[in-house]
Design a protein around this motif. Sequence first.
Motif, mmCIF file in Angstrom:
data_model
loop_
_atom_site.group_PDB
_atom_site.id
_atom_site.type_symbol
_atom_site.label_atom_id
_atom_site.label_comp_id
_atom_site.label_asym_id
_atom_site.label_seq_id
_atom_site.Cartn_x
_atom_site.Cartn_y
_atom_site.Cartn_z
ATOM 1 N N UNK A 152 0.835 -1.206 0.000
ATOM 2 C CA UNK A 152 0.000 0.000 0.000
ATOM 3 C C UNK A 152 0.868 1.252 0.000
ATOM 4 N N UNK A 153 2.027 1.176 0.646
ATOM 5 C CA UNK A 153 2.974 2.294 0.630
ATOM 6 C C UNK A 153 3.424 2.576 -0.803
ATOM 7 N N UNK A 154 3.658 1.534 -1.576
ATOM 8 C CA UNK A 154 4.018 1.721 -2.986
ATOM 9 C C UNK A 154 2.934 2.490 -3.734
ATOM 10 N N UNK A 155 1.675 2.150 -3.473
ATOM 11 C CA UNK A 155 0.576 2.827 -4.144
ATOM 12 C C UNK A 155 0.497 4.298 -3.731
ATOM 13 N N UNK A 156 0.787 4.579 -2.471
ATOM 14 C CA UNK A 156 0.813 5.964 -2.006
ATOM 15 C C UNK A 156 1.916 6.744 -2.716
ATOM 16 N N UNK A 159 13.505 1.585 -3.799
ATOM 17 C CA UNK A 159 14.039 0.996 -2.562
ATOM 18 C C UNK A 159 12.970 0.183 -1.835
ATOM 19 N N UNK A 160 11.766 0.746 -1.771
ATOM 20 C CA UNK A 160 10.663 0.039 -1.109
ATOM 21 C C UNK A 160 10.370 -1.277 -1.821
ATOM 22 N N UNK A 161 10.324 -1.249 -3.156
ATOM 23 C CA UNK A 161 10.031 -2.448 -3.931
ATOM 24 C C UNK A 161 11.080 -3.538 -3.691
ATOM 25 N N UNK A 162 12.348 -3.153 -3.705
ATOM 26 C CA UNK A 162 13.423 -4.129 -3.478
ATOM 27 C C UNK A 162 13.349 -4.732 -2.074
ATOM 28 N N UNK A 163 13.049 -3.907 -1.093
ATOM 29 C CA UNK A 163 12.948 -4.406 0.280
ATOM 30 C C UNK A 163 11.780 -5.375 0.441
ATOM 31 N N UNK A 164 10.664 -5.074 -0.224
ATOM 32 C CA UNK A 164 9.511 -5.978 -0.183
ATOM 33 C C UNK A 164 9.887 -7.332 -0.784
ATOM 34 N N UNK A 165 10.532 -7.301 -1.929
ATOM 35 C CA UNK A 165 10.911 -8.550 -2.607
ATOM 36 C C UNK A 165 11.858 -9.381 -1.749
ATOM 37 N N UNK A 166 12.760 -8.720 -1.025
ATOM 38 C CA UNK A 166 13.704 -9.435 -0.161
ATOM 39 C C UNK A 166 12.969 -10.181 0.956
ATOM 40 N N UNK A 167 12.005 -9.509 1.559
ATOM 41 C CA UNK A 167 11.235 -10.142 2.631
ATOM 42 C C UNK A 167 10.355 -11.266 2.096
ATOM 43 N N UNK A 168 9.748 -11.039 0.951
ATOM 44 C CA UNK A 168 8.880 -12.065 0.372
ATOM 45 C C UNK A 168 9.677 -13.332 0.052
ATOM 46 N N UNK A 169 10.880 -13.160 -0.445
ATOM 47 C CA UNK A 169 11.697 -14.312 -0.801
ATOM 48 C C UNK A 169 12.002 -15.181 0.424
#
Length: 295
Positions: free
Chosen positions: A114-118, A132-142
């Motif tokens: 939701x932060x990405x959408x904001x 940066x936010x997108x990369x951090x999300x992907x790291x956690x998801x992995x």
Amino acid sequence: MMVERERDEGEAMAVNRPRQEGEGAEAAAAPAPGPAGTGEKVEGQRDDGERDDGEERKEKSEEEDEAEEKKDKVELEEWSEIRLAIAELSPISRRGGKLCTSPPTLPFLGLSHLLLQLLDKIGPTMAVLRLDVQRNIERLQELYLQDPSKYSTLTAMVEKEADDGTVRKADSCARAILWLTRSMDFTVALLQRLEKEEEEEEEEGSDQQSLAQLVEDAYKVSLKPWHGWISSAACKIALKLIPERAIFVGWLMGENQSYSLLKVEIEKLVQLLQPFLDDIHAMLAKFKLDRLKST
């Protein structure tokens, strides 16, 4: 011959005799003869005033589908990023704003999306922060997908890296959690300033601060203390391309929503989100990660 004549006379009398009372009604009520003269109804044949059951069910089904489609459309229009964030946080909060368990991973990832959408609503000027936010999300998801049960909480992720000796590495999940949390701190600071500014204008009629000014103020108290000169310079350039405030507020409200309702929802979101972020900061502090800075 005599027998046949008597039979013919009897049949003639039966045809020509007056009908008894009620006899005509019985005849009228009798079903029309079928092809074989059996009295069965021909397929598709309907009595007067009678609706075909299949046709009636079809019309009813079409009406129900149309009503369901309209309902889904209205619900979709009424949703906004703020309402979705409230929906993510409500199940894990309790009285006093404290979490029932260690900060859970899935709601944190949902809030991060939701932060990405904001950031998208603020515009392409936030592209660096968004990446940066997108990369951090992907790291956690992995890491989460490796074992959803084991990594159901953020604490479990940080503990795993602490045991491995990788907790402070640049590409660690611990750092991803840290920067996503700080980005949410920025979101809270921006929404609070936006809500306060709108309220003061309604009461006093004061001049409006631009969205760029509000974003800069929120950045100073949330992200800037942890940014090095490279990150700070990139954000400074980004502030010059932020859209008008009225446009941004309209995007936040979404369809069929008033500003008064948006104000209430911002207050509710902050009330739920701030304790969640405080717990994450406290968890990171235990691992001495809360003071880390970027370049």
